[in-house]
Motif scaffolding. Structure first.
Motif, PDB file in Angstrom:
ATOM      1  N   GLN A 103       7.610   2.591 -12.367  1.00 45.97           N
ATOM      2  CA  GLN A 103       8.617   2.439 -13.438  1.00 45.97           C
ATOM      3  C   GLN A 103       9.767   3.419 -13.242  1.00 45.97           C
ATOM      4  O   GLN A 103      10.924   3.077 -13.431  1.00 45.97           O
ATOM      5  N   LYS A 104       9.414   4.627 -12.809  1.00 45.17           N
ATOM      6  CA  LYS A 104      10.454   5.631 -12.578  1.00 45.17           C
ATOM      7  C   LYS A 104      11.458   5.137 -11.534  1.00 45.17           C
ATOM      8  O   LYS A 104      12.637   5.486 -11.574  1.00 45.17           O
ATOM      9  N   HIS A 105      10.970   4.305 -10.613  1.00 52.51           N
ATOM     10  CA  HIS A 105      11.840   3.818  -9.542  1.00 52.51           C
ATOM     11  C   HIS A 105      12.369   2.410  -9.807  1.00 52.51           C
ATOM     12  O   HIS A 105      12.823   1.730  -8.886  1.00 52.51           O
ATOM     13  N   ARG A 155       0.321  15.577  -4.143  1.00 51.16           N
ATOM     14  CA  ARG A 155       0.942  14.659  -5.104  1.00 51.16           C
ATOM     15  C   ARG A 155       1.940  15.379  -6.014  1.00 51.16           C
ATOM     16  O   ARG A 155       1.865  16.572  -6.212  1.00 51.16           O
ATOM     17  N   ARG A 156       2.828  14.591  -6.564  1.00 47.43           N
ATOM     18  CA  ARG A 156       3.911  15.052  -7.459  1.00 47.43           C
ATOM     19  C   ARG A 156       4.831  16.046  -6.769  1.00 47.43           C
ATOM     20  O   ARG A 156       5.337  16.976  -7.377  1.00 47.43           O
ATOM     21  N   LYS A 157       5.022  15.815  -5.473  1.00 44.19           N
ATOM     22  CA  LYS A 157       5.969  16.619  -4.706  1.00 44.19           C
ATOM     23  C   LYS A 157       6.984  15.688  -4.031  1.00 44.19           C
ATOM     24  O   LYS A 157       7.540  16.013  -2.987  1.00 44.19           O
ATOM     25  N   SER A 183      -5.119  -0.008 -14.860  1.00 39.43           N
ATOM     26  CA  SER A 183      -5.713   1.315 -15.152  1.00 39.43           C
ATOM     27  C   SER A 183      -5.064   2.438 -14.337  1.00 39.43           C
ATOM     28  O   SER A 183      -5.287   3.615 -14.622  1.00 39.43           O
ATOM     29  N   ASN A 184      -4.271   2.083 -13.361  1.00 37.96           N
ATOM     30  CA  ASN A 184      -3.664   3.093 -12.475  1.00 37.96           C
ATOM     31  C   ASN A 184      -2.347   3.575 -13.079  1.00 37.96           C
ATOM     32  O   ASN A 184      -1.254   3.284 -12.588  1.00 37.96           O
ATOM     33  N   THR A 185      -2.484   4.313 -14.156  1.00 36.12           N
ATOM     34  CA  THR A 185      -1.300   4.654 -14.946  1.00 36.12           C
ATOM     35  C   THR A 185      -0.326   5.566 -14.200  1.00 36.12           C
ATOM     36  O   THR A 185       0.871   5.502 -14.415  1.00 36.12           O
ATOM     37  N   ASN A 223       0.839  -1.185   0.000  1.00 38.15           N
ATOM     38  CA  ASN A 223       0.000   0.000   0.000  1.00 38.15           C
ATOM     39  C   ASN A 223       0.880   1.243   0.000  1.00 38.15           C
ATOM     40  O   ASN A 223       1.806   1.329   0.799  1.00 38.15           O
ATOM     41  N   ILE A 224       0.596   2.170  -0.884  1.00 30.64           N
ATOM     42  CA  ILE A 224       1.274   3.474  -0.807  1.00 30.64           C
ATOM     43  C   ILE A 224       0.297   4.508  -1.345  1.00 30.64           C
ATOM     44  O   ILE A 224      -0.335   4.292  -2.380  1.00 30.64           O
ATOM     45  N   ALA A 225       0.156   5.607  -0.646  1.00 21.29           N
ATOM     46  CA  ALA A 225      -0.817   6.623  -1.070  1.00 21.29           C
ATOM     47  C   ALA A 225      -0.419   7.984  -0.514  1.00 21.29           C
ATOM     48  O   ALA A 225       0.156   8.094   0.567  1.00 21.29           O
TER      49      ALA A 225
HETATM   50  C1  LIG Z   1       0.959   6.879  -7.054  1.00 28.63           C
HETATM   51  C2  LIG Z   1       1.171   7.919  -5.947  1.00 28.63           C
HETATM   52  C3  LIG Z   1       1.405   7.214  -4.617  1.00 28.63           C
HETATM   53  C4  LIG Z   1       2.419   8.764  -6.305  1.00 28.63           C
HETATM   54  O1  LIG Z   1       2.629   9.671  -5.232  1.00 28.63           O
HETATM   55  P1  LIG Z   1       3.384  11.063  -5.445  1.00 28.63           P
HETATM   56  O2  LIG Z   1       3.784  11.571  -4.102  1.00 28.63           O
HETATM   57  O3  LIG Z   1       2.571  11.944  -6.316  1.00 28.63           O
HETATM   58  O4  LIG Z   1       4.669  10.588  -6.276  1.00 28.63           O
HETATM   59  P2  LIG Z   1       6.085  11.326  -6.365  1.00 28.63           P
HETATM   60  O5  LIG Z   1       5.865  12.817  -6.417  1.00 28.63           O
HETATM   61  O6  LIG Z   1       7.004  10.789  -5.345  1.00 28.63           O
HETATM   62  O7  LIG Z   1       6.578  10.772  -7.761  1.00 28.63           O
HETATM   63  C5  LIG Z   1       6.085  11.346  -8.883  1.00 28.63           C
HETATM   64  C6  LIG Z   1       6.492  10.484 -10.073  1.00 28.63           C
HETATM   65  O8  LIG Z   1       5.523   9.453 -10.247  1.00 28.63           O
HETATM   66  C7  LIG Z   1       5.017   9.508 -11.587  1.00 28.63           C
HETATM   67  N1  LIG Z   1       3.697  10.150 -11.536  1.00 28.63           N
HETATM   68  C8  LIG Z   1       2.954  10.304 -10.424  1.00 28.63           C
HETATM   69  N2  LIG Z   1       1.783  10.934 -10.728  1.00 28.63           N
HETATM   70  C9  LIG Z   1       1.808  11.155 -12.048  1.00 28.63           C
HETATM   71  C10 LIG Z   1       0.888  11.765 -12.946  1.00 28.63           C
HETATM   72  N3  LIG Z   1      -0.311  12.246 -12.528  1.00 28.63           N
HETATM   73  N4  LIG Z   1       1.234  11.844 -14.248  1.00 28.63           N
HETATM   74  C11 LIG Z   1       2.413  11.358 -14.670  1.00 28.63           C
HETATM   75  N5  LIG Z   1       3.332  10.771 -13.861  1.00 28.63           N
HETATM   76  C12 LIG Z   1       3.030  10.674 -12.571  1.00 28.63           C
HETATM   77  C13 LIG Z   1       6.025  10.335 -12.366  1.00 28.63           C
HETATM   78  O9  LIG Z   1       7.106   9.489 -12.724  1.00 28.63           O
HETATM   79  C14 LIG Z   1       6.455  11.327 -11.317  1.00 28.63           C
HETATM   80  O10 LIG Z   1       7.733  11.872 -11.548  1.00 28.63           O
HETATM   81  P3  LIG Z   1       7.829  13.419 -12.015  1.00 28.63           P
HETATM   82  O11 LIG Z   1       6.955  14.199 -11.065  1.00 28.63           O
HETATM   83  O12 LIG Z   1       9.292  13.726 -11.888  1.00 28.63           O
HETATM   84  O13 LIG Z   1       7.317  13.442 -13.418  1.00 28.63           O
HETATM   85  C15 LIG Z   1      -0.043   8.910  -5.845  1.00 28.63           C
HETATM   86  O14 LIG Z   1      -0.414   9.321  -7.147  1.00 28.63           O
HETATM   87  C16 LIG Z   1      -1.254   8.301  -5.168  1.00 28.63           C
HETATM   88  O15 LIG Z   1      -1.409   8.374  -3.949  1.00 28.63           O
HETATM   89  N6  LIG Z   1      -2.163   7.711  -5.950  1.00 28.63           N
HETATM   90  C17 LIG Z   1      -3.380   7.099  -5.380  1.00 28.63           C
HETATM   91  C18 LIG Z   1      -3.061   5.859  -4.591  1.00 28.63           C
HETATM   92  C19 LIG Z   1      -2.430   4.783  -5.470  1.00 28.63           C
HETATM   93  O16 LIG Z   1      -2.826   4.601  -6.619  1.00 28.63           O
HETATM   94  N7  LIG Z   1      -1.437   4.065  -4.895  1.00 28.63           N
HETATM   95  C20 LIG Z   1      -0.776   2.985  -5.576  1.00 28.63           C
HETATM   96  C21 LIG Z   1      -1.596   1.739  -5.442  1.00 28.63           C
HETATM   97  S1  LIG Z   1      -0.811   0.371  -6.260  1.00 28.63           S
END
Ligand SMILES: CC(C)(COP(=O)(O)OP(=O)(O)OC[C@H]1O[C@@H](n2cnc3c(N)ncnc32)[C@H](O)[C@@H]1OP(=O)(O)O)[C@@H](O)C(=O)NCCC(=O)NCCS
Length: 155
Positions: A127-129, A87-89, A118-120, A79-81
């Motif tokens: 993938q970035k990591h 987000r994106r910070k 679907s959770n692109t 789980n990660i959220a």
């Molecule tokens: C997936 C999730 C955890 C990422 O958290 P985050 O704090 O925004 O991620 P970070 O800022 O550390 O990383 C961002 C990177 O992830 C990818 N990314 C995340 N959101 C993105 C978006 N909306 N569009 C494109 N790339 C995205 C990109 O590679 C991005 O790098 P960049 O900002 O340099 O382009 C967040 O979107 C989330 O909570 N989603 C809902 C819960 C979820 O789906 N969890 C995973 C379940 S399997």
């Protein structure tokens, strides 16, 4: 995929999740996921030795969380959220970096996870990591039903 723009990184403090956090975590979980974990599922994760659970705080407010499981040389990111406004910070990155340190120290060989195809945005994050697609697990998710994409990072 939501259109959250990339913005400046915010530095969060990462600490272990505790029982007092569960109402906040459960509320975030309900807002974020169509098939949220129950509060008791988180509570179980806190009580089991092989589980780890972390929160990310900014100015004393929980804005993200992650759970993982270590069984032998296998680690699982369950789980990660991150709360939508944060987000994106790089909040998820900081949670993942912390988990990677823990599972590397525990001498795990790989970190596995499941994600909805679907959770692109999550897939882009993984993938970035360095995670790669391993295989698809049919109809793994419910509410709504969807396959799981199983991804792996070799440590
Ligand atoms: C997936 C999730 C955890 C990422 O958290 P985050 O704090 O925004 O991620 P970070 O800022 O550390 O990383 C961002 C990177 O992830 C990818 N990314 C995340 N959101 C993105 C978006 N909306 N569009 C494109 N790339 C995205 C990109 O590679 C991005 O790098 P960049 O900002 O340099 O382009 C967040 O979107 C989330 O909570 N989603 C809902 C819960 C979820 O789906 N969890 C995973 C379940 S399997």
């Amino acid at each position: 995929m939501s259109n959250v723009e990339k913005t400046d990184r915010i530095v969060v403090s990462i600490r272990k999740m505790c029982a007092d956090d569960l109402p906040v975590i459960s509320e975030l979980e309900r807002q974020i996921f169509p098939d949220p974990w129950s509060e008791s599922a988180f509570s179980e994760a806190l009580s089991e030795e092989e589980w780890g659970a972390l929160v990310a705080e900014s100015d004393g407010t929980i804005i993200g969380y992650a759970c993982y499981l270590i069984v032998g040389d296998e680690a699982h990111l369950t789980n990660i959220a991150v709360a939508e406004p944060f987000r994106r910070k790089s909040v998820a990155k900081q949670l993942l970096d912390h988990i990677l340190r823990v599972v590397t120290e525990a001498e795990c060989e790989y970190l596995l996870l499941e994600v909805r195809p679907s959770n692109t945005r999550a897939i882009a994050f993984y993938q970035k990591h360095g995670f790669h697609l391993l295989y698809r697990r049919p109809r793994y998710y419910h509410h709504p039903i969807e396959d799981a994409q199983v991804m792996v990072l070799y440590l």
